[in-house]
Design a protein around this motif. Structure first.
Motif, PDB file in Angstrom:
ATOM      1  N   GLY A 143      -2.867  19.286  19.434  1.00 19.75           N
ATOM      2  CA  GLY A 143      -3.211  18.256  18.451  1.00 19.75           C
ATOM      3  C   GLY A 143      -4.179  18.725  17.381  1.00 19.75           C
ATOM      4  O   GLY A 143      -4.461  17.994  16.433  1.00 19.75           O
ATOM      5  N   ARG A 144      -4.677  19.950  17.517  1.00 18.72           N
ATOM      6  CA  ARG A 144      -5.552  20.511  16.477  1.00 18.72           C
ATOM      7  C   ARG A 144      -4.722  20.968  15.277  1.00 18.72           C
ATOM      8  O   ARG A 144      -3.527  21.226  15.404  1.00 18.72           O
ATOM      9  CB  ARG A 144      -6.341  21.709  17.021  1.00 18.72           C
ATOM     10  CG  ARG A 144      -7.374  21.347  18.073  1.00 18.72           C
ATOM     11  CD  ARG A 144      -8.659  20.923  17.434  1.00 18.72           C
ATOM     12  NE  ARG A 144      -9.627  20.473  18.426  1.00 18.72           N
ATOM     13  CZ  ARG A 144     -10.781  19.907  18.120  1.00 18.72           C
ATOM     14  NH1 ARG A 144     -11.109  19.721  16.847  1.00 18.72           N
ATOM     15  NH2 ARG A 144     -11.612  19.517  19.046  1.00 18.72           N
ATOM     16  N   ILE A 145      -5.386  21.081  14.133  1.00 18.02           N
ATOM     17  CA  ILE A 145      -4.733  21.517  12.903  1.00 18.02           C
ATOM     18  C   ILE A 145      -4.958  23.014  12.708  1.00 18.02           C
ATOM     19  O   ILE A 145      -6.102  23.477  12.685  1.00 18.02           O
ATOM     20  CB  ILE A 145      -5.288  20.745  11.688  1.00 18.02           C
ATOM     21  CG1 ILE A 145      -4.992  19.244  11.840  1.00 18.02           C
ATOM     22  CG2 ILE A 145      -4.699  21.291  10.383  1.00 18.02           C
ATOM     23  CD1 ILE A 145      -5.744  18.377  10.847  1.00 18.02           C
TER      24      ILE A 145
ATOM     25  N   GLU B  58      -3.621  11.054  20.952  1.00 25.96           N
ATOM     26  CA  GLU B  58      -3.652  12.483  21.294  1.00 25.96           C
ATOM     27  C   GLU B  58      -2.619  12.850  22.355  1.00 25.96           C
ATOM     28  O   GLU B  58      -2.139  13.993  22.409  1.00 25.96           O
ATOM     29  CB  GLU B  58      -5.058  12.906  21.755  1.00 25.96           C
ATOM     30  CG  GLU B  58      -5.543  12.229  23.005  1.00 25.96           C
ATOM     31  CD  GLU B  58      -6.942  12.687  23.407  1.00 25.96           C
ATOM     32  OE1 GLU B  58      -7.211  13.896  23.374  1.00 25.96           O
ATOM     33  OE2 GLU B  58      -7.760  11.830  23.771  1.00 25.96           O
ATOM     34  N   SER B  59      -2.221  11.899  23.207  1.00 23.88           N
ATOM     35  CA  SER B  59      -1.249  12.188  24.267  1.00 23.88           C
ATOM     36  C   SER B  59       0.114  12.602  23.698  1.00 23.88           C
ATOM     37  O   SER B  59       0.874  13.338  24.329  1.00 23.88           O
ATOM     38  CB  SER B  59      -1.076  10.981  25.188  1.00 23.88           C
ATOM     39  OG  SER B  59      -0.634   9.857  24.438  1.00 23.88           O
ATOM     40  N   PHE B  60       0.440  12.137  22.478  1.00 21.95           N
ATOM     41  CA  PHE B  60       1.710  12.499  21.840  1.00 21.95           C
ATOM     42  C   PHE B  60       1.836  14.015  21.690  1.00 21.95           C
ATOM     43  O   PHE B  60       2.918  14.586  21.841  1.00 21.95           O
ATOM     44  CB  PHE B  60       1.802  11.833  20.458  1.00 21.95           C
ATOM     45  CG  PHE B  60       2.973  12.299  19.628  1.00 21.95           C
ATOM     46  CD1 PHE B  60       4.246  11.791  19.839  1.00 21.95           C
ATOM     47  CD2 PHE B  60       2.799  13.270  18.637  1.00 21.95           C
ATOM     48  CE1 PHE B  60       5.333  12.242  19.071  1.00 21.95           C
ATOM     49  CE2 PHE B  60       3.876  13.711  17.873  1.00 21.95           C
ATOM     50  CZ  PHE B  60       5.141  13.200  18.100  1.00 21.95           C
TER      51      PHE B  60
ATOM     52  N   VAL C   9      -1.229  22.546  16.609  1.00 22.07           N
ATOM     53  CA  VAL C   9      -1.493  23.340  17.805  1.00 22.07           C
ATOM     54  C   VAL C   9      -0.881  22.613  18.999  1.00 22.07           C
ATOM     55  O   VAL C   9      -0.997  21.389  19.136  1.00 22.07           O
ATOM     56  CB  VAL C   9      -3.012  23.554  18.006  1.00 22.07           C
ATOM     57  CG1 VAL C   9      -3.306  24.201  19.356  1.00 22.07           C
ATOM     58  CG2 VAL C   9      -3.574  24.403  16.870  1.00 22.07           C
ATOM     59  N   THR C  10      -0.185  23.372  19.853  1.00 22.23           N
ATOM     60  CA  THR C  10       0.485  22.783  21.021  1.00 22.23           C
ATOM     61  C   THR C  10       0.100  23.553  22.274  1.00 22.23           C
ATOM     62  O   THR C  10      -0.704  24.478  22.222  1.00 22.23           O
ATOM     63  CB  THR C  10       2.018  22.845  20.836  1.00 22.23           C
ATOM     64  OG1 THR C  10       2.400  24.225  20.735  1.00 22.23           O
ATOM     65  CG2 THR C  10       2.462  22.111  19.581  1.00 22.23           C
TER      66      THR C  10
ATOM     67  N   ARG D  46      -8.342  17.359  13.819  1.00 17.89           N
ATOM     68  CA  ARG D  46      -7.327  16.847  14.741  1.00 17.89           C
ATOM     69  C   ARG D  46      -6.308  15.969  14.015  1.00 17.89           C
ATOM     70  O   ARG D  46      -6.656  15.207  13.120  1.00 17.89           O
ATOM     71  CB  ARG D  46      -7.991  16.030  15.863  1.00 17.89           C
ATOM     72  CG  ARG D  46      -8.902  16.863  16.781  1.00 17.89           C
ATOM     73  CD  ARG D  46      -9.235  16.064  18.042  1.00 17.89           C
ATOM     74  NE  ARG D  46      -8.032  15.545  18.651  1.00 17.89           N
ATOM     75  CZ  ARG D  46      -7.266  16.233  19.519  1.00 17.89           C
ATOM     76  NH1 ARG D  46      -7.598  17.447  19.863  1.00 17.89           N
ATOM     77  NH2 ARG D  46      -6.175  15.682  20.011  1.00 17.89           N
ATOM     78  N   PHE D  47      -5.049  16.075  14.442  1.00 11.36           N
ATOM     79  CA  PHE D  47      -3.979  15.279  13.844  1.00 11.36           C
ATOM     80  C   PHE D  47      -3.984  13.820  14.302  1.00 11.36           C
ATOM     81  O   PHE D  47      -3.192  13.029  13.821  1.00 11.36           O
ATOM     82  CB  PHE D  47      -2.613  15.898  14.158  1.00 11.36           C
ATOM     83  CG  PHE D  47      -2.200  16.975  13.203  1.00 11.36           C
ATOM     84  CD1 PHE D  47      -1.901  16.687  11.880  1.00 11.36           C
ATOM     85  CD2 PHE D  47      -2.087  18.293  13.627  1.00 11.36           C
ATOM     86  CE1 PHE D  47      -1.503  17.682  10.996  1.00 11.36           C
ATOM     87  CE2 PHE D  47      -1.679  19.292  12.752  1.00 11.36           C
ATOM     88  CZ  PHE D  47      -1.387  18.984  11.432  1.00 11.36           C
TER      89      PHE D  47
END
Length: 198
Positions: A77-79, A12-14, A93-94, A150-151
């Motif tokens: 990280g959400r879609i 998720e940190s990416f 999502v950013t 989540r991605f």
């Protein structure tokens, strides 16, 4: 179901990078969708950044919060999927929670499950298979059911791919009614890749 042990979702940190930086970092990453029919995957070769409240081209311009844009206000990280002219489009999502920004995935280079992609897309050429935001979602089986997931978790996720040698930037596409925002150089693509949308 066909499984690839080497497909490990990115941490998720990416996704916690600034929006424009993430739009560039996503290039070369592998987008993977697992379904009961099998796994489809493609290298991301084109993205567009949308900077929320101050970006006239963004769905969340002026902090517009609707049922559709709600997920943009969540953590990175959400879609974010939405339907446009019958096509489902997919975004990452950013930004920080409460700051509704996103990156549209515009094109991918097919890598895994290519027969399945052709099955879903019907009579088309290899070059035309995933060279656009609506084409790639149809080919990969990405739907509105992916909204809000989540991605960094299956079944739709992003994993490591390759590092592009050269990246190009320019204005985004199809946003003519967005004032000065239509000129922002917030589209990023792998230079010379045949799957870039145009």
């Amino acid at each position: 179901m066909e499984q690839k042990a080497d497909f490990v979702p990115l941490d998720e940190s990416f996704f916690q990078q600034p929006t424009l930086q993430l739009a560039e970092s996503l290039l070369g990453c592998l987008l993977v969708k697992e379904t009961k029919e099998g796994t489809a995957a493609g290298f991301i070769v084109e993205t567009e950044a949308y900077r929320g409240p101050l970006d006239r081209a963004a769905h969340s311009f002026n902090n517009r919060r609707t049922k559709r844009t709600e997920i943009m206000f969540h953590e990175a990280g959400r879609i974010y999927t939405y339907v446009m002219h019958t096509h489902c489009l997919v975004n990452v999502v950013t930004g920080e929670e409460g700051v509704p920004e996103a990156v549209l995935i515009r094109a991918v280079e097919p890598y895994e499950g290519i027969d399945l992609m052709f099955e879903r897309r019907g009579g088309t050429s290899m070059k035309n298979l995933t060279s656009g935001p609506g084409k790639l979602t149809k080919a990969m089986g990405i739907t509105m059911e992916d909204y809000g997931n989540r991605f960094d978790q299956r079944p739709l996720y992003i994993t490591k791919g390759f590092t592009p040698e050269d990246i190009s930037t320019g204005p985004r596409i199809g946003i003519d009614n967005s004032g000065e925002a239509k000129h922002y150089p917030w589209r990023f693509w792998v230079t010379g890749n045949q799957y870039v949308s145009r």
